[in-house]
Design an enzyme around this catalytic site. Structure first.
Site, PDB file in Angstrom:
ATOM      1  N   LEU A  58      -6.629  -4.340  -5.058  1.00 47.86           N
ATOM      2  CA  LEU A  58      -7.507  -3.452  -4.126  1.00 47.86           C
ATOM      3  C   LEU A  58      -6.773  -2.072  -4.360  1.00 47.86           C
ATOM      4  O   LEU A  58      -7.586  -1.319  -3.692  1.00 47.86           O
ATOM      5  CB  LEU A  58      -8.207  -3.613  -2.686  1.00 47.86           C
ATOM      6  N   ILE A 110       5.954  -5.083  -8.560  1.00 45.50           N
ATOM      7  CA  ILE A 110       7.434  -5.870  -6.858  1.00 45.50           C
ATOM      8  C   ILE A 110       6.839  -6.973  -7.240  1.00 45.50           C
ATOM      9  O   ILE A 110       6.162  -8.216  -7.824  1.00 45.50           O
ATOM     10  CB  ILE A 110       6.145  -5.060  -5.989  1.00 45.50           C
ATOM     11  N   TYR A 120     -11.532   7.056 -12.898  1.00 44.79           N
ATOM     12  CA  TYR A 120     -11.560   5.975 -12.392  1.00 44.79           C
ATOM     13  C   TYR A 120     -12.823   4.530 -12.959  1.00 44.79           C
ATOM     14  O   TYR A 120     -12.901   3.785 -13.087  1.00 44.79           O
ATOM     15  CB  TYR A 120     -12.505   6.298 -10.990  1.00 44.79           C
ATOM     16  N   ASP A 138       1.166  -1.073   0.108  1.00 49.11           N
ATOM     17  CA  ASP A 138       0.193  -0.434   0.076  1.00 49.11           C
ATOM     18  C   ASP A 138       0.633   1.025   0.335  1.00 49.11           C
ATOM     19  O   ASP A 138       1.605   1.282   0.572  1.00 49.11           O
ATOM     20  CB  ASP A 138      -1.201  -0.005   1.164  1.00 49.11           C
ATOM     21  N   PHE A 179      -1.959   6.197   0.411  1.00 46.50           N
ATOM     22  CA  PHE A 179      -2.489   7.380  -0.267  1.00 46.50           C
ATOM     23  C   PHE A 179      -3.922   7.586   0.403  1.00 46.50           C
ATOM     24  O   PHE A 179      -4.425   8.917   0.432  1.00 46.50           O
ATOM     25  CB  PHE A 179      -2.584   7.384  -1.864  1.00 46.50           C
TER      26      PHE A 179
HETATM   27  O1  LIG Z   1      -2.253   4.443  -5.949  1.00 45.37           O
HETATM   28  C1  LIG Z   1      -2.921   4.099  -5.056  1.00 45.37           C
HETATM   29  C2  LIG Z   1      -4.094   4.123  -4.477  1.00 45.37           C
HETATM   30  C3  LIG Z   1      -4.364   3.859  -2.928  1.00 45.37           C
HETATM   31  N1  LIG Z   1      -4.110   3.249  -2.694  1.00 45.37           N
HETATM   32  C4  LIG Z   1      -4.250   2.311  -1.080  1.00 45.37           C
HETATM   33  O2  LIG Z   1      -5.839   1.995  -1.707  1.00 45.37           O
HETATM   34  C5  LIG Z   1      -6.416   1.275  -0.712  1.00 45.37           C
HETATM   35  C6  LIG Z   1      -7.940   2.086  -1.108  1.00 45.37           C
HETATM   36  O3  LIG Z   1      -8.858   1.976   0.171  1.00 45.37           O
HETATM   37  P1  LIG Z   1      -9.981   2.910   0.411  1.00 45.37           P
HETATM   38  O4  LIG Z   1     -10.727   2.821   1.267  1.00 45.37           O
HETATM   39  O5  LIG Z   1      -9.479   3.670  -0.355  1.00 45.37           O
HETATM   40  O6  LIG Z   1     -10.860   2.364  -0.769  1.00 45.37           O
HETATM   41  P2  LIG Z   1     -12.151   0.922  -0.757  1.00 45.37           P
HETATM   42  O7  LIG Z   1     -11.220   0.428   0.428  1.00 45.37           O
HETATM   43  O8  LIG Z   1     -13.226   1.663   0.047  1.00 45.37           O
HETATM   44  O9  LIG Z   1     -12.367   0.292  -1.819  1.00 45.37           O
HETATM   45  C7  LIG Z   1     -11.081  -0.360  -2.591  1.00 45.37           C
HETATM   46  O10 LIG Z   1     -11.867  -1.766  -2.337  1.00 45.37           O
HETATM   47  C8  LIG Z   1     -12.628  -1.882  -3.087  1.00 45.37           C
HETATM   48  C9  LIG Z   1     -12.401  -1.800  -4.912  1.00 45.37           C
HETATM   49  O11 LIG Z   1     -13.608  -1.057  -5.682  1.00 45.37           O
HETATM   50  C10 LIG Z   1     -11.928   0.128  -5.059  1.00 45.37           C
HETATM   51  O12 LIG Z   1     -11.366   0.430  -6.243  1.00 45.37           O
HETATM   52  C11 LIG Z   1     -10.829  -0.292  -3.828  1.00 45.37           C
HETATM   53  O13 LIG Z   1     -10.417   1.094  -3.797  1.00 45.37           O
HETATM   54  C12 LIG Z   1      -5.910   2.301   0.698  1.00 45.37           C
HETATM   55  O14 LIG Z   1      -5.336   1.716   1.589  1.00 45.37           O
HETATM   56  C13 LIG Z   1      -4.765   3.410  -0.417  1.00 45.37           C
HETATM   57  O15 LIG Z   1      -3.836   4.070   0.007  1.00 45.37           O
HETATM   58  C14 LIG Z   1      -2.919   2.390  -3.161  1.00 45.37           C
HETATM   59  O16 LIG Z   1      -2.275   1.379  -2.670  1.00 45.37           O
HETATM   60  N2  LIG Z   1      -2.458   2.842  -4.079  1.00 45.37           N
END
Ligand SMILES: O=c1ccn([C@@H]2O[C@H](COP(=O)(O)OP(=O)(O)O[C@H]3OC[C@@H](O)[C@H](O)[C@H]3O)[C@@H](O)[C@H]2O)c(=O)[nH]1
Length: 298
Positions: free
Chosen positions: A172, A162, A244, A132, A135
């Protein structure tokens, strides 16, 4: 002397039966004694040729003909593929025998949905690596796992490749709320396209099963209600949400092409309007907006 010779020649022509038996026994014992090394070598050659031939007598699952594999697959409950042979076998494990622990990577695993998935995987006995870039996710979502030896946390942006030796990949990583994915739309579509490409490449390389968490946004502004999974959608390719919507559609396309072209075992889950603990109140999604408005107007 002549008599002696005659006796020996007589014995040769008219020797009683028991004399012939003792001769053959003495011949055999002489051979065995003199040629013992030869017999050892012969036995070694026979044994090694049997064991060298033996594996090819029982075809390896990967060398099964496609029809044979299909037959096997047809007998395996839903889930398909080689790794489900393990899961099918695990489901048939005798009572008290644990299912084998899998090595699982969860990209976006400190996010709202991802952190709950990590909880479940660890509770089921698997080992989990979270990748992760923080972000939108928060470390406190997984703080309760940091001391768990079966849990690893890697700060990494999936836009860069990676290499991890794993059995399953849950992908995700992507900002989910409009507030976040509109913040940097080019980064959002790069994460969806390059990030998914990198994780599919990893799945192919290590033979891992791959799951993409997609979204209801792939239907865009649907003209069909409710949407069936076979509905292709009605999406604006140049709008402010396209990073998106089209990003996730491209991720689904890549997922299916790796399945059809490289035999990667894949799953796609189109997740709609999730809510629950750990979701951000201000991330602009519909349920959190309802809750926020209720809280404000109390
Ligand atoms: O470039 C990125 C953007 C985001 N992320 C991480 O991805 C994670 C996304 O988690 P969020 O809480 O924003 O989103 P959610 O967990 O609700 O949805 C997530 O799982 C369900 C999918 O349908 C969504 O597209 C996905 O974003 C975060 O931990 C964020 O830090 C990355 O690791 N790299």
């Amino acid at each position: 002397m002549k008599q002696l010779n005659r006796q020996s020649s007589l014995s040769k022509q008219h020797r009683p039966h028991h004399h012939r038996l003792s001769l053959s026994r003495s011949l055999a014992s002489c051979l065995l004694r003199e040629q013992r090394l030869l017999f050892v070598l012969l036995g070694f050659l026979l044994a090694s040729s049997f064991f060298l031939l033996y594996p090819s007598l029982t075809p390896h699952p990967n060398t099964l003909s496609s029809s044979a594999r299909d037959t096997i697959a047809a007998r395996i409950p839903r889930g398909g593929g080689a790794s489900s042979v393990v899961s099918a076998a695990a489901r048939r494990l005798p009572v008290g025998v644990r299912k084998p622990s899998l090595r699982v990577v969860v990209t976006g695993g400190v996010g709202f949905v991802g952190s709950h998935l990590v909880d479940q995987l660890l509770a089921g006995g698997d080992s989990v690596i979270v990748v992760d870039n923080f972000f939108t996710g928060r470390k406190e979502n997984v703080a309760h796992h940091l001391s768990n030896p079966r849990f690893e946390l890697i700060r990494h942006d999936v836009v860069e490749p990676i290499l991890l030796e794993v059995d399953q990949i849950y992908h995700l990583a992507c900002p989910a709320s409009p507030v976040h994915y509109k913040f940097n739309p080019i980064k959002t579509i790069k994460t969806n396209v390059m990030g998914t490409l990198n994780m599919l490449g990893l799945a192919k390389r290590v033979g891992a099963r791959f799951l993409l968490t997609s979204t209801s946004e792939v239907y865009g502004d649907p003209l069909e209600h409710p949407q069936k999974e076979s509905y292709w959608g009605h999406v604006n390719p140049i709008g402010v949400r396209s990073c998106y919507d089209e990003g996730k559609r491209t991720a689904e396309t890549l997922t299916m092409d790796y399945h059809r072209g490289a035999g990667v075992e894949v799953r796609i889950a189109r997740i709609f309007n999730t809510y629950g603990p750990r979701m951000c109140l201000d991330d602009g999604r519909v349920v959190s907006n309802f809750v926020a408005q209720v809280c404000v107007n109390l």
